[in-house]
Design a protein around this motif. Sequence first.
Motif, PDB file in Angstrom:
ATOM      1  N   GLY A  47     -84.063 -38.400  51.052  1.00 38.78           N
ATOM      2  CA  GLY A  47     -84.823 -39.616  50.869  1.00 38.78           C
ATOM      3  C   GLY A  47     -85.769 -39.857  52.039  1.00 38.78           C
ATOM      4  N   THR A  48     -86.581 -40.888  51.912  1.00 37.07           N
ATOM      5  CA  THR A  48     -87.569 -41.188  52.956  1.00 37.07           C
ATOM      6  C   THR A  48     -86.894 -41.487  54.287  1.00 37.07           C
ATOM      7  N   PHE A  49     -85.848 -42.314  54.250  1.00 35.63           N
ATOM      8  CA  PHE A  49     -85.166 -42.672  55.500  1.00 35.63           C
ATOM      9  C   PHE A  49     -84.477 -41.461  56.114  1.00 35.63           C
ATOM     10  N   ALA A  50     -83.820 -40.653  55.286  1.00 39.01           N
ATOM     11  CA  ALA A  50     -83.141 -39.456  55.799  1.00 39.01           C
ATOM     12  C   ALA A  50     -84.145 -38.457  56.354  1.00 39.01           C
ATOM     13  N   LYS A  51     -85.299 -38.321  55.698  1.00 45.05           N
ATOM     14  CA  LYS A  51     -86.321 -37.395  56.204  1.00 45.05           C
ATOM     15  C   LYS A  51     -86.859 -37.857  57.555  1.00 45.05           C
ATOM     16  N   LEU A  52     -87.052 -39.159  57.702  1.00 48.54           N
ATOM     17  CA  LEU A  52     -87.549 -39.687  58.965  1.00 48.54           C
ATOM     18  C   LEU A  52     -86.546 -39.497  60.088  1.00 48.54           C
ATOM     19  N   THR A  53     -85.285 -39.827  59.836  1.00 52.26           N
ATOM     20  CA  THR A  53     -84.276 -39.820  60.900  1.00 52.26           C
ATOM     21  C   THR A  53     -83.772 -38.419  61.231  1.00 52.26           C
ATOM     22  N   LYS A  54     -83.757 -37.509  60.242  1.00 45.99           N
ATOM     23  CA  LYS A  54     -83.177 -36.181  60.468  1.00 45.99           C
ATOM     24  C   LYS A  54     -84.209 -35.096  60.716  1.00 45.99           C
ATOM     25  N   LEU A  55     -85.449 -35.299  60.287  1.00 51.91           N
ATOM     26  CA  LEU A  55     -86.457 -34.260  60.444  1.00 51.91           C
ATOM     27  C   LEU A  55     -87.647 -34.716  61.289  1.00 51.91           C
ATOM     28  N   VAL A  56     -88.285 -35.810  60.868  1.00 47.69           N
ATOM     29  CA  VAL A  56     -89.551 -36.202  61.489  1.00 47.69           C
ATOM     30  C   VAL A  56     -89.343 -36.723  62.907  1.00 47.69           C
ATOM     31  N   LEU A  57     -88.452 -37.692  63.082  1.00 54.20           N
ATOM     32  CA  LEU A  57     -88.257 -38.279  64.416  1.00 54.20           C
ATOM     33  C   LEU A  57     -87.765 -37.270  65.446  1.00 54.20           C
ATOM     34  N   PRO A  58     -86.728 -36.458  65.161  1.00 55.49           N
ATOM     35  CA  PRO A  58     -86.305 -35.483  66.186  1.00 55.49           C
ATOM     36  C   PRO A  58     -87.400 -34.513  66.592  1.00 55.49           C
ATOM     37  N   ALA A  59     -88.230 -34.095  65.627  1.00 55.56           N
ATOM     38  CA  ALA A  59     -89.301 -33.155  65.962  1.00 55.56           C
ATOM     39  C   ALA A  59     -90.449 -33.826  66.702  1.00 55.56           C
ATOM     40  N   SER A  60     -90.636 -35.130  66.498  1.00 56.82           N
ATOM     41  CA  SER A  60     -91.763 -35.836  67.117  1.00 56.82           C
ATOM     42  C   SER A  60     -91.412 -36.514  68.431  1.00 56.82           C
ATOM     43  N   LEU A  61     -90.147 -36.548  68.809  1.00 56.69           N
ATOM     44  CA  LEU A  61     -89.737 -37.316  69.985  1.00 56.69           C
ATOM     45  C   LEU A  61     -90.475 -36.932  71.270  1.00 56.69           C
ATOM     46  N   PRO A  62     -90.684 -35.648  71.575  1.00 57.59           N
ATOM     47  CA  PRO A  62     -91.437 -35.337  72.804  1.00 57.59           C
ATOM     48  C   PRO A  62     -92.828 -35.961  72.823  1.00 57.59           C
ATOM     49  N   TYR A  63     -93.527 -35.935  71.686  1.00 62.86           N
ATOM     50  CA  TYR A  63     -94.851 -36.556  71.617  1.00 62.86           C
ATOM     51  C   TYR A  63     -94.748 -38.070  71.750  1.00 62.86           C
ATOM     52  N   ILE A  64     -93.743 -38.658  71.102  1.00 64.91           N
ATOM     53  CA  ILE A  64     -93.586 -40.111  71.160  1.00 64.91           C
ATOM     54  C   ILE A  64     -93.341 -40.564  72.592  1.00 64.91           C
ATOM     55  N   PHE A  65     -92.471 -39.861  73.314  1.00 64.97           N
ATOM     56  CA  PHE A  65     -92.163 -40.272  74.687  1.00 64.97           C
ATOM     57  C   PHE A  65     -93.338 -40.003  75.621  1.00 64.97           C
TER      58      PHE A  65
END
Length: 351
Positions: free
Chosen positions: A257-275
């Motif tokens: 789902g959208t929430f699972a995709k964000l929390t398990k795929l998108v956010l972990p991969a984007s964290l270095p850029y976000i920080f």
Amino acid sequence: MATVFADAHDPDTPTIEAAASSVAGKVAVPEAESATEKKPNPAVSKAVAFAKGLIAPTLGILGFLALWAVLAPQVDTSLGALPGPVEVFEQGIALTEEWSAAKEAEGQFYADQDARNASAIASGNPGGVREFSYAGPPTFLDQIFTSLKTVALGFILATLVAVPIGLAAGLSPKFNAAINPLIQIMKPVSPLAWLPIVTMVISAMITSADPLLPKAFVISALVVMLCSLWPTLINTAVGTASIDKDLLAVGRVLKLGTFAKLTKLVLPASLPYIFTGMRLSLGVGWMVLIAAEMLAQNPGLGKFVWDEFQNGSSQSLARIMFAVVVIGFIGFGLDRIMMSLQGLVSKNRTI
């Protein structure tokens, strides 16, 4: 004859073998010991490298202080000669002593108030009990904490706004194309331009005589938010857009789902850029804060600098320069904290 030859030869044989083995032993043992001695100690190597790394920065700082001390007396201002490092340091000590004296006065105020209330209760007059808050002027250290709280609120609000918008922009090229012109237009706007707008809006919204948060505090925090959210938003969008497409395809195969995709795929991969964006945003917010506090009269470091400028005493210039040094050190410390968090997140991310 043969017997005599054998008797003469046999005693020599063990002697030669013993000597050979003794020589071999003498040669082999020092080689092993020398190999052990040549092995460097990692702790010592790190300490030596750290000490060597401090040489250049130390020389640079000492050279700057020496140049400052030599050139400062030659610059005349309306308040006298430009203060040197010694005068600025002395004013720093004076500000610390003022804070200590203010804390003693505050403690004495509450002690006297408690004594009066206890005396009123003991005399049978509970109606004479009064509770007042200490109304002394804020000290320099108090203003530092006010500025830290203000920039923290603005930074948190900026992160809460920028990260979701950046994730949406990174996942949707159409949404990214729609908001990109707005970002490019709003990003270079000065805090001095935002301040009148924010002041009028907040003044219309906060009409209570005793609001939960002081009006100047909210105005300064919102100006910090409006000026510092752009690096986080842009870096989040870039990091989200650069996620491996195969990883997103796996999410579709697993029917996440959208929430699972964000929390398990998108956010972990984007964290270095976000920080990385958050680190830049915090630096921008700290720079913006001083100007916002000057004009909004939020009792922080910006107001301290403005009040000293308006005061015009012989110590004002040295106090302003000490505040500038403190602002620089705090900004450096905030950047180091965010860099450490960025390294920690990058090390522990699961994707």
